[in-house]
Each structure stands twice: as structure tokens, then as C-alpha cells.
Design a protein around this motif. Structure first.
Motif, PDB file in Angstrom:
ATOM      1  N   ARG A  26      59.920   4.992   3.074  1.00  0.00           N
ATOM      2  CA  ARG A  26      59.370   5.979   2.135  1.00  0.00           C
ATOM      3  C   ARG A  26      58.111   5.290   1.583  1.00  0.00           C
ATOM      4  O   ARG A  26      57.360   6.309   1.485  1.00  0.00           O
ATOM      5  CB  ARG A  26      60.388   6.167   0.864  1.00  0.00           C
ATOM      6  CG  ARG A  26      61.628   6.943   1.341  1.00  0.00           C
ATOM      7  CD  ARG A  26      62.238   7.641   0.102  1.00  0.00           C
ATOM      8  NE  ARG A  26      62.577   6.457  -1.025  1.00  0.00           N
ATOM      9  CZ  ARG A  26      63.871   5.850  -0.727  1.00  0.00           C
ATOM     10  NH1 ARG A  26      64.882   5.980   0.093  1.00  0.00           N
ATOM     11  NH2 ARG A  26      64.176   4.923  -1.714  1.00  0.00           N
ATOM     12  N   ALA A  29      55.584   5.699   4.342  1.00  0.00           N
ATOM     13  CA  ALA A  29      55.293   7.321   4.868  1.00  0.00           C
ATOM     14  C   ALA A  29      54.424   7.769   3.652  1.00  0.00           C
ATOM     15  O   ALA A  29      53.292   8.550   3.802  1.00  0.00           O
ATOM     16  CB  ALA A  29      56.405   7.958   4.757  1.00  0.00           C
ATOM     17  N   ALA A  30      54.755   7.340   2.534  1.00  0.00           N
ATOM     18  CA  ALA A  30      53.878   7.844   1.194  1.00  0.00           C
ATOM     19  C   ALA A  30      52.407   7.184   1.500  1.00  0.00           C
ATOM     20  O   ALA A  30      51.402   8.130   1.041  1.00  0.00           O
ATOM     21  CB  ALA A  30      54.431   7.592   0.152  1.00  0.00           C
ATOM     22  N   THR A  33      50.652   9.034   4.235  1.00  0.00           N
ATOM     23  CA  THR A  33      50.312  10.322   3.591  1.00  0.00           C
ATOM     24  C   THR A  33      48.956  10.602   2.857  1.00  0.00           C
ATOM     25  O   THR A  33      48.151  11.667   2.738  1.00  0.00           O
ATOM     26  CB  THR A  33      51.410  11.181   2.875  1.00  0.00           C
ATOM     27  OG1 THR A  33      52.537  11.126   4.030  1.00  0.00           O
ATOM     28  CG2 THR A  33      51.102  12.421   2.510  1.00  0.00           C
ATOM     29  N   ARG A  34      48.806   9.707   2.058  1.00  0.00           N
ATOM     30  CA  ARG A  34      47.817   9.486   0.935  1.00  0.00           C
ATOM     31  C   ARG A  34      46.500   8.932   1.670  1.00  0.00           C
ATOM     32  O   ARG A  34      45.417   9.058   0.804  1.00  0.00           O
ATOM     33  CB  ARG A  34      48.019   8.654  -0.214  1.00  0.00           C
ATOM     34  CG  ARG A  34      49.055   9.366  -1.055  1.00  0.00           C
ATOM     35  CD  ARG A  34      49.206   8.294  -2.244  1.00  0.00           C
ATOM     36  NE  ARG A  34      49.190   6.864  -2.226  1.00  0.00           N
ATOM     37  CZ  ARG A  34      50.451   5.972  -2.172  1.00  0.00           C
ATOM     38  NH1 ARG A  34      51.473   6.609  -2.144  1.00  0.00           N
ATOM     39  NH2 ARG A  34      50.344   4.744  -1.952  1.00  0.00           N
ATOM     40  N   SER A  35      46.423   8.439   2.772  1.00  0.00           N
ATOM     41  CA  SER A  35      45.307   7.948   3.513  1.00  0.00           C
ATOM     42  C   SER A  35      44.649   9.173   4.003  1.00  0.00           C
ATOM     43  O   SER A  35      44.898  10.134   3.876  1.00  0.00           O
ATOM     44  CB  SER A  35      45.626   7.173   4.537  1.00  0.00           C
ATOM     45  OG  SER A  35      46.202   7.572   5.609  1.00  0.00           O
ATOM     46  N   PRO A  37      42.819  11.614   6.056  1.00  0.00           N
ATOM     47  CA  PRO A  37      43.643  12.341   7.296  1.00  0.00           C
ATOM     48  C   PRO A  37      43.012  12.317   8.536  1.00  0.00           C
ATOM     49  O   PRO A  37      43.794  12.100   9.767  1.00  0.00           O
ATOM     50  CB  PRO A  37      43.202  13.872   6.770  1.00  0.00           C
ATOM     51  CG  PRO A  37      43.005  13.827   5.219  1.00  0.00           C
ATOM     52  CD  PRO A  37      42.349  12.549   5.222  1.00  0.00           C
ATOM     53  N   GLN A  40      45.179   8.923   9.704  1.00  0.00           N
ATOM     54  CA  GLN A  40      46.490   9.068   9.730  1.00  0.00           C
ATOM     55  C   GLN A  40      47.305   9.044  11.009  1.00  0.00           C
ATOM     56  O   GLN A  40      48.365   8.131  11.219  1.00  0.00           O
ATOM     57  CB  GLN A  40      47.008  10.202   9.035  1.00  0.00           C
ATOM     58  CG  GLN A  40      46.842  10.328   7.522  1.00  0.00           C
ATOM     59  CD  GLN A  40      47.149  11.443   6.819  1.00  0.00           C
ATOM     60  OE1 GLN A  40      47.971  12.416   7.500  1.00  0.00           O
ATOM     61  NE2 GLN A  40      46.983  11.897   5.674  1.00  0.00           N
ATOM     62  N   LYS A  44      49.861   5.936  11.816  1.00  0.00           N
ATOM     63  CA  LYS A  44      51.190   6.275  12.131  1.00  0.00           C
ATOM     64  C   LYS A  44      51.525   5.421  13.603  1.00  0.00           C
ATOM     65  O   LYS A  44      52.729   5.069  13.920  1.00  0.00           O
ATOM     66  CB  LYS A  44      51.575   7.637  12.565  1.00  0.00           C
ATOM     67  CG  LYS A  44      51.384   8.476  11.498  1.00  0.00           C
ATOM     68  CD  LYS A  44      51.570  10.046  11.485  1.00  0.00           C
ATOM     69  CE  LYS A  44      51.856  10.865  10.055  1.00  0.00           C
ATOM     70  NZ  LYS A  44      51.894  12.085  10.319  1.00  0.00           N
TER      71      LYS A  44
END
Length: 104
Positions: A26, A29-30, A33-35, A37, A40, A44
Motif C-alpha cells: 500500500r 503504491a501510494a 501514485t504521488r510521484s 506522472p 510512474q 512501477k
């Protein structure tokens, strides 16, 4: 999302390792997501590589060593790119000289 303190994490590791793993996923993933775009997809992919290393090397120390090696190689690659991009460009040995006619 705030990470629990060390004692809570230690207790989870000892008593509920699956909950600790879910918490880890979690938080990762958070963070992704905050990084930015634009970053990302790369993040990943990097996390996918890290998760693969963790699965192949079940012993935590072995996984840590492999992940550390991955990080070192990535840092070396970045440093090489920085050095290559900052190296002075060599002028060609010959060039045509075009005179400017300043007289009218």
C-alpha cells in the motif's frame, strides 16, 4: 499515509507477516501514485524488478544484497550518462569558412 513506528512494524513482522506485506504494498503504491506522472511507469517497472528479486531470493539478506546491487548498477549507469552528456564535444577537423561581406 503515515508509516507506523518501528515497534508496530516489528510486531507485524513477527505476528502478522501478511499484514506487513500488505502495508508495504500500500505504501509503495501510494508513493508511486504521488510521484511525477512522467516517472510512474519507470517506478512501477523498478518495483516489479525489486519484487522479482525478493521472490527469487527468499532469505531477506540475500534479497537485500541483490536489491543493493541493482541500486548500485543503476547509480553507475546514471553517473556514466551524466559524464557522457557533460563531456566536451570535439570539433570536426575541417570546416568550410564562409566569409561575410560587410561592404556595400
Amino acid at each position: 499515509m503515515q508509516l507506523p513506528n518501528f515497534d508496530t512494524l516489528r510486531d507485524l513482522a513477527e505476528q502478522q507477516p501478511e499484514e506487513l506485506e500488505a502495508l508495504r504494498q500500500r505504501h509503495i503504491a501510494a508513493l508511486i501514485t504521488r510521484s511525477n506522472p512522467a516517472s510512474q511507469r519507470r517506478l512501477k517497472g523498478l518495483q516489479f524488478q525489486i519484487d522479482g528479486l525478493r521472490q527469487r531470493h527468499r532469505h531477506p539478506l540475500a534479497a537485500c544484497i541483490k536489491i543493493s546491487s541493482l541500486m548500485k548498477q543503476s547509480a553507475r549507469d546514471l553517473l556514466a550518462e551524466l559524464h557522457a552528456s557533460s563531456a566536451p564535444h570535439r570539433a570536426s577537423k575541417s570546416a568550410a569558412i564562409v566569409p561575410f561581406n560587410t561592404r556595400k
